[in-house]
Design an enzyme around this catalytic site. Structure first.
Site, PDB file in Angstrom:
ATOM      1  CG  ASN A  25     -25.300  83.480  19.122  1.00 15.97           C
ATOM      2  OD1 ASN A  25     -25.911  84.154  19.954  1.00 15.97           O
ATOM      3  ND2 ASN A  25     -25.410  83.681  17.824  1.00 15.97           N
ATOM      4  CG  ASP A  57     -33.828  92.973  18.590  1.00 15.92           C
ATOM      5  OD1 ASP A  57     -34.933  93.025  19.158  1.00 15.92           O
ATOM      6  OD2 ASP A  57     -32.963  92.124  18.882  1.00 15.92           O
ATOM      7  CG  HIS A  72     -27.935  86.895  20.018  1.00 16.91           C
ATOM      8  ND1 HIS A  72     -28.527  86.296  18.931  1.00 16.91           N
ATOM      9  CD2 HIS A  72     -28.905  86.895  20.975  1.00 16.91           C
ATOM     10  CE1 HIS A  72     -29.763  85.979  19.213  1.00 16.91           C
ATOM     11  NE2 HIS A  72     -30.022  86.325  20.445  1.00 16.91           N
ATOM     12  CD  GLU A  83     -26.773  86.647  15.741  1.00 19.94           C
ATOM     13  OE1 GLU A  83     -26.458  86.217  16.873  1.00 19.94           O
ATOM     14  OE2 GLU A  83     -27.795  86.259  15.147  1.00 19.94           O
TER      15      GLU A  83
HETATM   16  P1  PGA Z   1     -35.300  84.154  24.320  1.00 20.28           P
HETATM   17  O1  PGA Z   1     -34.284  84.928  23.374  1.00 20.28           O
HETATM   18  O2  PGA Z   1     -35.732  85.128  25.361  1.00 20.28           O
HETATM   19  O3  PGA Z   1     -36.433  83.760  23.422  1.00 20.28           O
HETATM   20  O4  PGA Z   1     -34.554  82.990  24.896  1.00 20.28           O
HETATM   21  C1  PGA Z   1     -33.285  85.688  23.952  1.00 20.28           C
HETATM   22  C2  PGA Z   1     -32.355  86.216  22.880  1.00 20.28           C
HETATM   23  O5  PGA Z   1     -32.151  85.546  21.870  1.00 20.28           O
HETATM   24  O6  PGA Z   1     -31.818  87.319  23.081  1.00 20.28           O
END
Ligand code: PGA
Length: 257
Positions: free
Chosen positions: A146, A77, A148, A153
């Site tokens: 959450n 992404d 995701h 999301e």
């Molecule tokens: P993080 O993010 O590795 O910074 O915890 C993971 C995500 O949001 O997919």
């Protein structure tokens, strides 16, 4: 649209004492995949989670045991509106945390373009480029608080493709730590879809820390559905969750304790 999976699988669980061991485990998996198949196609992730794993891969490259010369990569992404040289763009993250330190061919290191003139067209072309490369052999994922995966999301459907999405409030809050002020966090992103991710031959989700435990438990033991996008991974035949004990601490088998 059918939100209910035709098949349900049990992802493998690898639970290790620390985030260091979990990162080393995933780095070993990536390194051995590249060694066995130098032209492999990898799906890569950004965020704080994969940093140690990328450091490990860089070390192996510097020691001469690992070459990315024939590897192709596709990142999950990118923020809409951030060019690749913006310090908070995911392209910039990948350059500084991996690509600039290994011998990958820049033409084969793909990250969605958040400033593409026609974002929808670019999203379709991104899926096409993955297909033309022969599909992703091994996809690395993190997980959001959450549930995701990439920027899919809650509410994302199992057949979603690469597309432009609005970021949820929890994601904006969580990502505001990387920006000078919360208003600077882009509100939209371009992300591989759940359907794009599920086409990968093999998927590994890496998660650390107690603050991920609820999302992990929801993904592995809650209902399979759009309320926790990572739960869709239970419709995939070859997914492994690699967790530290804290991230596993809300699983019902007590393996994380
Ligand atoms: P993080 O993010 O590795 O910074 O915890 C993971 C995500 O949001 O997919």
């Amino acid at each position: 649209m059918n939100q209910h999976p035709a098949h349900s699988y049990e992802p493998r669980r690898v639970i290790l004492a620390s985030h260091r061991e979990a990162s080393a485990h995933v780095a070993e998996l990536f390194a051995s995949t590249i060694e066995q198949s130098p032209q492999t196609v990898l799906g890569l992730a950004t965020g704080s989670t994969p940093i140690e794993c990328y450091n490990d891969l860089i070390r192996r490259h510097e020691q001469g045991s690992l070459s990315f010369a024939s590897v192709t990569t596709f990142n999950l992404d990118e923020y809409v509106g951030l060019a690749g040289d913006h310090p908070q763009s995911f392209r910039h993250f990948m350059q500084t945390h991996l690509f600039d330190h290994v011998d990958i061919d820049p033409a084969r290191a793909h990250v969605p373009n958040g400033v593409a003139e026609d974002l929808n067209k670019h999203a379709n072309e991104y899926d096409l480029a993955i297909r033309k490369a022969g599909g992703i052999d091994l996809q690395l994922l993190g997980i959001g608080h959450n549930g995701h995966i990439a920027f899919n999301e809650p509410g994302a459907s199992a057949d979603s493709q690469t597309r432009v999405v609005n970021l949820s409030l929890t994601t904006l809050e969580s990502n505001s730590r990387f920006f000078n002020s919360p208003e600077k966090v882009p509100r939209r992103a371009i992300t591989m879809g759940i359907g794009t991710i599920l086409k990968s031959a093999k998927i590994v989700l890496l998660a650390f820390g107690e603050d991920k435990a609820k999302a992990v438990a929801g993904a592995l033991e809650g209902p399979v559905g759009p309320q926790n996008p990572a739960s869709w991974l239970r419709t995939h035949v070859d997914t492994t969750f690699v967790l530290d004990a804290a991230a596993a601490s809300q699983l019902s088998d007590g393996t994380g304790i």
